[in-house]
Scaffold this motif. Structure first.
Motif, short mmCIF file in Angstrom:
data_model
loop_
_atom_site.label_atom_id
_atom_site.label_comp_id
_atom_site.label_asym_id
_atom_site.label_seq_id
_atom_site.Cartn_x
_atom_site.Cartn_y
_atom_site.Cartn_z
N GLY A 158 -22.53 40.99 34.10
CA GLY A 158 -22.35 41.94 35.16
C GLY A 158 -22.40 41.40 36.57
N GLU A 159 -22.43 40.09 36.76
CA GLU A 159 -22.48 39.52 38.11
C GLU A 159 -21.79 38.15 38.12
N PRO A 160 -21.35 37.70 39.30
CA PRO A 160 -20.71 36.38 39.38
C PRO A 160 -21.67 35.28 38.92
N ILE A 161 -21.12 34.27 38.24
CA ILE A 161 -21.99 33.19 37.76
C ILE A 161 -22.55 32.36 38.92
N SER A 162 -21.94 32.48 40.11
CA SER A 162 -22.46 31.77 41.28
C SER A 162 -23.82 32.30 41.72
N TYR B 87 -13.75 29.95 41.67
CA TYR B 87 -13.87 30.22 40.23
C TYR B 87 -15.25 30.80 39.91
N VAL B 88 -16.32 30.15 40.41
CA VAL B 88 -17.66 30.64 40.08
C VAL B 88 -17.98 31.94 40.80
N ASN B 89 -17.28 32.21 41.91
CA ASN B 89 -17.48 33.50 42.58
C ASN B 89 -16.77 34.64 41.87
N ASP B 90 -15.64 34.34 41.24
CA ASP B 90 -14.85 35.37 40.55
C ASP B 90 -15.29 35.56 39.10
N ARG B 91 -15.75 34.49 38.47
CA ARG B 91 -16.13 34.54 37.06
C ARG B 91 -17.44 35.31 36.90
N LYS B 92 -17.42 36.34 36.06
CA LYS B 92 -18.62 37.17 35.90
C LYS B 92 -19.22 37.03 34.50
N ALA B 93 -20.53 37.06 34.46
CA ALA B 93 -21.28 37.05 33.20
C ALA B 93 -22.49 37.96 33.37
#
Length: 434
Positions: free
Chosen positions: A338-342, A330-336
């Motif tokens: 312009g980049e993953p939140i991970s 989830y954190v690898n796919d979720r972007k904020a």
């Protein structure tokens, strides 16, 4: 009922159903009908089943102590690997898809519970081969690995599946020859009765060694009074092992559900809703002398509590691993921005903390189980496992919700359910027994 289900199933194979867009409604009808049908059958079984000794043995059968090297080795045996792989597959394919609906309905599908016995054999793991099971040695570690794998699918459903196994394990470990001959045959067949180990009581700061449920001697037997809380599948259960105070010391009693004076009241909780928890009340329940399990030994009762706490630790570890496996992609796919939140340190560190805490709790839990298998003292290890999973379990659940942000608060994602279930590790006693 049979003709009705046959007709529905036959109708489900007609192609026109798809063209009319009625497939989901029909599947729902088949599911609901079959579930109601199995519930009706279960109720009849609970009312009519009679426990009686089938084959008498010269003495009670006990599992032998594990023949280990004395070294702490986490490498599972080939047999354990096979059992865990089968359990993990069952959890992923059978438990995970129906978990949300079971949580919503506060009941596990009867078909799933039946498959956990017929396909997975959860009640056979702790029963020696001489008694019809598949265990040859003391199997606390195997039981813990099974509980962990099932909880990775869903903790509530895992508890519903494992509750009868706890009663079977107790009979193997502490039952007399007569008690084993009377009750164990029912736990090694295909028609395993719903059963539960009832310890918890509804009061603040509950201590399992200070019980308000009492058993008093009366003639050749006992009279039981009190109440137990959050007992899984209590409404349909046919057999209970109940913890009660006997002359100032806690003891375990075998109680059949048909005994006069027993009432059941629904008690849905914050978590474990799929386990259909209920309150079990006893009013002047008369029990025979043969109902006493373990000869009221303080060591037997203490061991029961410790093995149960290892079981709850295993359930918490399995659910915690489910949280970790869900939040990483989830954190690898979720972007904020312009980049993953991970890529954010705060997110990455929180995920790392979950993994670290989970690994520490798992190592402690397995060490406690391994020492129990070898016949060594494991009181300290069981207490540490319970302490770590009680604290880390709730933290892992909370962090999982936090990492999903607003998605962590809605039922579209399963993390909120896992968070609610993980809180049970800090309050529950009994129910599971590895």
């Amino acid at each position: 009922m049979g003709y009705g289900l046959a007709a529905l199933n036959k109708l489900a194979g007609v192609g026109v159903i798809d063209r009319l867009g009625l497939r989901k409604q029909l599947e729902r009808a088949v599911y609901s009908s079959s579930k109601a049908g199995f519930r009706a059958v279960a109720s009849v079984g609970a009312a009519n089943r009679s426990f009686a000794a089938v084959t008498r043995r010269s003495q009670a059968e006990r599992p032998r102590t594990s023949s280990g090297t004395g070294l702490f080795d986490l490498t599972p045996s080939d047999e354990q690997k096979m059992i865990v792989e089968a359990t993990a597959e069952f959890a992923a394919e059978q438990l995970r898809p129906v978990a949300a609906e079971a949580d919503s309905e506060c009941a596990a599908p009867e078909t799933l519970l039946k498959r956990s016995v017929t396909e997975l054999g959860v009640t056979l793991v702790g029963v020696p081969e001489a008694l019809g099971g598949m265990g040859s040695e003391r199997s606390a570690t195997t039981g813990a690995l099974v509980a962990e794998a099932l909880a990775h699918g869903d903790m509530g459903l895992a508890v519903a599946c494992l509750a009868p196994a706890a009663v079977g394990n107790a009979l193997v470990l502490w039952g007399t020859e007569e008690q084993q001959s009377t009750y164990l045959p029912s736990f090694v067949g295909d028609d395993v009765p719903a059963a539960a180990l009832a310890v918890l009581e509804s009061r603040p700061l509950f201590d399992p060694f200070t019980l308000h449920t009492t058993a008093t001697r009366s003639g050749d037997g006992f009279v039981l009074n009190g109440a137990k809380s959050l007992v899984p599948r209590a409404a349909t259960a046919e057999l209970f092992i109940v913890a009660a105070d006997l002359e100032g010391s806690p003891a375990l009693f075998i109680v059949e559900s048909g005994t006069t004076g027993i009432t059941v009241e629904a008690e849905p909780a914050m978590g474990l809703r799929a386990a259909a928890t209920a309150r079990l009340m006893f009013e002047d329940v008369t029990l025979p002398a043969t109902a006493l399990l373990g000869d009221a030994s303080a060591d037997v009762y203490a061991e029961c509590i410790r093995l149960g706490r290892i079981g709850w630790s295993a359930l918490a570890v399995g659910t915690g691993k489910a949280v970790l496996d869900y939040v990483i992609p989830y954190v690898n796919d979720r972007k904020a921005f312009g980049e993953p939140i991970s890529n954010r340190q705060a997110v990455a560190f929180k995920v790392a903390d979950i993994a670290i805490e989970l690994e520490g709790a798992r190592l402690t839990m397995l060490r406690a189980a391994a020492r129990a298998d070898q016949g060594l003292s494991y009181a300290r290890e069981a207490a540490l496992a319970r302490r770590l999973t009680a604290e880390y379990g709730m933290k892992i659940g909370s962090d999982g919700v936090q990492l999903l942000g607003g998605h962590g608060f809605v039922k579209e994602h399963p993390v909120e359910r896992w968070y609610r279930d993980l809180r049970a590790a800090a309050v529950m006693e009994g129910v599971v027994l590895v």
